[in-house]
Write an enzyme that holds these catalytic residues in place. Sequence first.
Site, PDB file in Angstrom:
ATOM      1  N   GLU A  80      38.032  42.605  44.648  1.00  0.00           N
ATOM      2  CA  GLU A  80      39.388  43.140  44.525  1.00  0.00           C
ATOM      3  C   GLU A  80      39.381  44.648  44.258  1.00  0.00           C
ATOM      4  O   GLU A  80      40.281  45.189  43.616  1.00  0.00           O
ATOM      5  CB  GLU A  80      40.160  42.390  43.431  1.00  0.00           C
ATOM      6  CG  GLU A  80      40.375  40.925  43.780  1.00  0.00           C
ATOM      7  CD  GLU A  80      41.605  40.307  43.131  1.00  0.00           C
ATOM      8  OE1 GLU A  80      42.482  41.046  42.651  1.00  0.00           O
ATOM      9  OE2 GLU A  80      41.692  39.072  43.116  1.00  0.00           O
ATOM     10  N   HIS A  94      44.891  41.851  43.959  1.00  0.00           N
ATOM     11  CA  HIS A  94      44.786  43.076  44.744  1.00  0.00           C
ATOM     12  C   HIS A  94      44.358  42.747  46.162  1.00  0.00           C
ATOM     13  O   HIS A  94      43.366  42.049  46.364  1.00  0.00           O
ATOM     14  CB  HIS A  94      43.771  44.041  44.124  1.00  0.00           C
ATOM     15  CG  HIS A  94      44.087  44.436  42.720  1.00  0.00           C
ATOM     16  ND1 HIS A  94      43.918  43.582  41.654  1.00  0.00           N
ATOM     17  CD2 HIS A  94      44.582  45.597  42.227  1.00  0.00           C
ATOM     18  CE1 HIS A  94      44.282  44.208  40.547  1.00  0.00           C
ATOM     19  NE2 HIS A  94      44.703  45.416  40.866  1.00  0.00           N
ATOM     20  N   LYS A 150      50.959  41.109  38.050  1.00  0.00           N
ATOM     21  CA  LYS A 150      50.689  42.395  38.711  1.00  0.00           C
ATOM     22  C   LYS A 150      50.189  42.148  40.134  1.00  0.00           C
ATOM     23  O   LYS A 150      49.276  41.346  40.354  1.00  0.00           O
ATOM     24  CB  LYS A 150      49.649  43.198  37.931  1.00  0.00           C
ATOM     25  CG  LYS A 150      49.221  44.498  38.613  1.00  0.00           C
ATOM     26  CD  LYS A 150      48.020  45.118  37.911  1.00  0.00           C
ATOM     27  CE  LYS A 150      47.509  46.321  38.690  1.00  0.00           C
ATOM     28  NZ  LYS A 150      46.225  46.831  38.141  1.00  0.00           N
TER      29      LYS A 150
END
Length: 255
Positions: free
Chosen positions: A87, A145, A172
């Site tokens: 990530e 991510h 997130k």
Amino acid sequence: MIKILTIREIKIGEGIPKICVPIVGKTHFEIIDEAKEILNHSVDLVEWRGDWFDEVFEFEKVLETLKSLRAIFKDIPLLFSFRTIQEGGQKSIPLDEYASLIKYVINTSMVDLVDVELLTAGDELFVDLIHEAHENGVKIVASNHDFQKTPSVDHMVSILRKMQDLGADIPKLAVMPRSKSDVLELLMATTIMNENYGDRPIITMSMSGTGLISRLAGETFGSAVTFGAVSKTSAPGQISAEDLSTMLKILHKNT
């Protein structure tokens, strides 16, 4: 209704997006030097990127550095992250060692928040780490991510909803735009999550220079924290914390 998350004196999810600055030193002394420099800038939170640390797999060295950081930052919230290479991080790590490291950091009482990668951990470990954190008064930033692309709006919203449903304190999501339209997709997903599903602060960003606007427009679209740099950047598209603070204040004043 988004519930404000208060960590020390910082209210996440209220007003101007909070500025988080990463520390990416490779040695204890580099980390401490970066930390001292950060004190000279406008920041709300600090993220120690443990994956940059040469001795991150030696827990006594991690504790020594955490103690030093806690002493330097005092009442500034401290977030620990080990970003895996899958990530966008600096190191690979077996899952059992990842779990051991995160649990160790949680139990040091030196950090306020810990980042846990949802896809790396998997649902079962992810929930276990949340329970461990909450038992020790630590908040979890659930992260995902994608350095290759920007998924569909529906997919991005589903990731954020899953993080929330599993109990993360702050979901997130960071994605890579291939076009300007991708940036708009990320902002749309952020808006939909906040207006239709969210009950806690979230962090979203579109990376690289193309996605810079997403780091500035959180107050409008619903991202509660944005990342800036004091020395080295930790992700594509980060700008200086000072420039970030100036622009956020201008946008807030005229919103």
